[in-house]
Design a protein around this motif. Structure first.
Motif, short mmCIF file in Angstrom:
data_model
loop_
_atom_site.label_atom_id
_atom_site.label_comp_id
_atom_site.label_asym_id
_atom_site.label_seq_id
_atom_site.Cartn_x
_atom_site.Cartn_y
_atom_site.Cartn_z
N ARG A 90 0.85 -1.20 0.00
CA ARG A 90 0.00 0.00 0.00
C ARG A 90 0.87 1.24 0.00
O ARG A 90 1.68 1.43 0.91
CB ARG A 90 -0.92 0.01 1.22
CG ARG A 90 -1.97 -1.07 1.20
CD ARG A 90 -2.79 -1.08 2.47
NE ARG A 90 -2.06 -1.65 3.59
CZ ARG A 90 -2.49 -1.63 4.85
NH1 ARG A 90 -3.63 -1.04 5.14
NH2 ARG A 90 -1.79 -2.19 5.82
N LYS A 91 0.71 2.07 -1.01
CA LYS A 91 1.49 3.30 -1.09
C LYS A 91 0.58 4.52 -1.10
O LYS A 91 -0.53 4.47 -1.65
CB LYS A 91 2.37 3.30 -2.35
CG LYS A 91 3.50 2.28 -2.28
CD LYS A 91 4.43 2.40 -3.48
CE LYS A 91 5.59 1.40 -3.38
NZ LYS A 91 6.50 1.50 -4.54
N SER A 104 14.92 10.07 2.58
CA SER A 104 14.09 8.89 2.78
C SER A 104 14.46 8.25 4.11
O SER A 104 15.60 8.39 4.58
CB SER A 104 14.26 7.88 1.64
OG SER A 104 15.60 7.44 1.57
N ASP A 105 13.51 7.58 4.72
CA ASP A 105 13.77 6.99 6.04
C ASP A 105 12.65 6.02 6.39
O ASP A 105 11.58 6.02 5.76
CB ASP A 105 13.84 8.09 7.10
CG ASP A 105 14.55 7.64 8.38
OD1 ASP A 105 15.12 6.52 8.38
OD2 ASP A 105 14.53 8.39 9.37
N GLN A 106 12.91 5.19 7.37
CA GLN A 106 11.88 4.33 7.93
C GLN A 106 11.54 4.85 9.32
O GLN A 106 12.44 5.08 10.14
CB GLN A 106 12.35 2.87 8.04
CG GLN A 106 11.28 1.94 8.58
CD GLN A 106 11.66 0.47 8.49
OE1 GLN A 106 12.26 -0.08 9.41
NE2 GLN A 106 11.30 -0.17 7.37
N LEU A 107 10.26 5.06 9.58
CA LEU A 107 9.80 5.54 10.88
C LEU A 107 9.21 4.37 11.67
O LEU A 107 8.40 3.61 11.14
CB LEU A 107 8.74 6.63 10.73
CG LEU A 107 9.12 7.87 9.91
CD1 LEU A 107 7.95 8.86 9.91
CD2 LEU A 107 10.37 8.53 10.46
N VAL A 108 9.65 4.25 12.91
CA VAL A 108 9.14 3.20 13.80
C VAL A 108 8.65 3.86 15.09
O VAL A 108 9.42 4.56 15.77
CB VAL A 108 10.21 2.14 14.13
CG1 VAL A 108 9.62 1.06 15.04
CG2 VAL A 108 10.77 1.51 12.86
N GLU A 138 9.63 8.65 1.31
CA GLU A 138 10.62 9.27 0.43
C GLU A 138 10.12 10.65 0.05
O GLU A 138 8.95 10.81 -0.32
CB GLU A 138 10.82 8.43 -0.84
CG GLU A 138 11.83 9.05 -1.81
CD GLU A 138 11.91 8.30 -3.13
OE1 GLU A 138 12.68 8.75 -4.01
OE2 GLU A 138 11.19 7.30 -3.31
N VAL A 139 10.99 11.65 0.16
CA VAL A 139 10.63 13.00 -0.26
C VAL A 139 10.79 13.08 -1.78
O VAL A 139 11.89 12.91 -2.31
CB VAL A 139 11.53 14.07 0.42
CG1 VAL A 139 11.15 15.47 -0.07
CG2 VAL A 139 11.43 13.98 1.94
N LEU A 149 5.50 13.68 -0.27
CA LEU A 149 6.10 12.43 0.16
C LEU A 149 5.39 11.23 -0.48
O LEU A 149 4.17 11.25 -0.64
CB LEU A 149 6.00 12.28 1.68
CG LEU A 149 7.13 12.83 2.57
CD1 LEU A 149 7.40 14.30 2.29
CD2 LEU A 149 6.78 12.62 4.04
N ALA A 150 6.17 10.20 -0.81
CA ALA A 150 5.63 8.88 -1.12
C ALA A 150 5.79 8.06 0.15
O ALA A 150 6.89 8.00 0.72
CB ALA A 150 6.37 8.25 -2.27
N VAL A 151 4.72 7.45 0.60
CA VAL A 151 4.73 6.69 1.86
C VAL A 151 4.30 5.26 1.60
O VAL A 151 3.31 5.02 0.90
CB VAL A 151 3.78 7.34 2.89
CG1 VAL A 151 3.77 6.52 4.18
CG2 VAL A 151 4.19 8.78 3.19
#
Length: 230
Positions: A90-91, A104-108, A138-139, A149-151
């Motif tokens: 799912r994006k 870009s990063d992963q958020l937890v 990703e910005v 952003l793409a999430v």
């Protein structure tokens, strides 16, 4: 109201959910997506009696975009299992205030939902009711103090994208619940369910659908087109 159909066969119905309509019946008493789709199927296929349509996942009421529903109980069971195993890709697109430090990063985070207030909060990892929430972002581009952003969701927690991006310091444009200090009453939240990639629960073929946000502010600050699809 006619909902754009993105994909349909005997087992699946993928549609573009309109903004500001609840997915299923709630306390507002407003017409909901599930009821509308059942009525549409009943009319289009001249079905007598009740129409079966399985709800597999949800989108927040103000959010629009791609959703999948099951037209058979077998498809519903398998899709629900796919959601649990997190194998449905799912994006989303989101317009946030500011420019994130990392491209870009992963958020937890660990999230807890207060059902009485319908508000989700970030809590410590040891919180007894905290549930782990993971997303990748990703910005794509930044302009006029905002970023597109793409999430990609790795988990499916209530209000997850809204809460996690706000916790990062970049609330979504128009989100009064998790960005009241930067947003104005009446603004439409700039969060859109852009794509769904999944294996067909019966045919085992790949199913991919895309939905683009409306060409209105703040979305129209960017060229959101074919090049952003993947």
């Amino acid at each position: 109201m006619k909902m754009p159909i993105l994909y349909e066969d005997n087992h699946l119905l993928l549609v573009e959910k309109p903004i500001n309509i609840p997915v299923q019946k709630d306390n507002s008493g407003d017409l909901d997506v599930l009821t509308m789709l059942k009525e549409d199927i009943k009319i289009r296929y001249q079905k007598p009696g009740n129409v079966y349509l399985g709800l597999v996942h949800r989108l927040d009421r103000p959010v629009g975009g791609a959703m999948v529903f099951a037209k058979t109980s077998k498809a519903a069971s398998r899709l629900s299992d796919m959601v649990r195993r997190q194998v449905i890709e799912r994006k989303y697109f989101a317009v946030v205030h500011g420019i994130p430090k990392k491209k870009s990063d992963q958020l937890v985070h660990y999230l807890h939902k207060d059902n009485t207030k319908n508000i989700v909060s970030v809590v410590p990892s040891h919180h007894p009711k905290g549930k782990k929430a993971i997303l990748d972002y990703e910005v794509l581009e930044s302009k006029k103090g905002m970023s597109l952003l793409a999430v990609q969701l790795q988990t499916g927690r209530p209000h997850q994208i809204r809460v996690q991006l706000s916790a990062m310091g970049h609330p979504i444009f128009g989100d009064q619940k998790y960005g009241a200090q930067l947003n104005k009453v009446g603004q439409q939240i700039a969060l859109w369910a852009h794509s769904l990639h999944l294996e067909h629960p019966i045919k085992k073929e790949p199913v991919k659908v895309y939905s683009l946000p409306p060409e209105k502010h703040p979305w129209n600050l960017w060229e959101i087109a074919e090049g952003n699809k993947e």
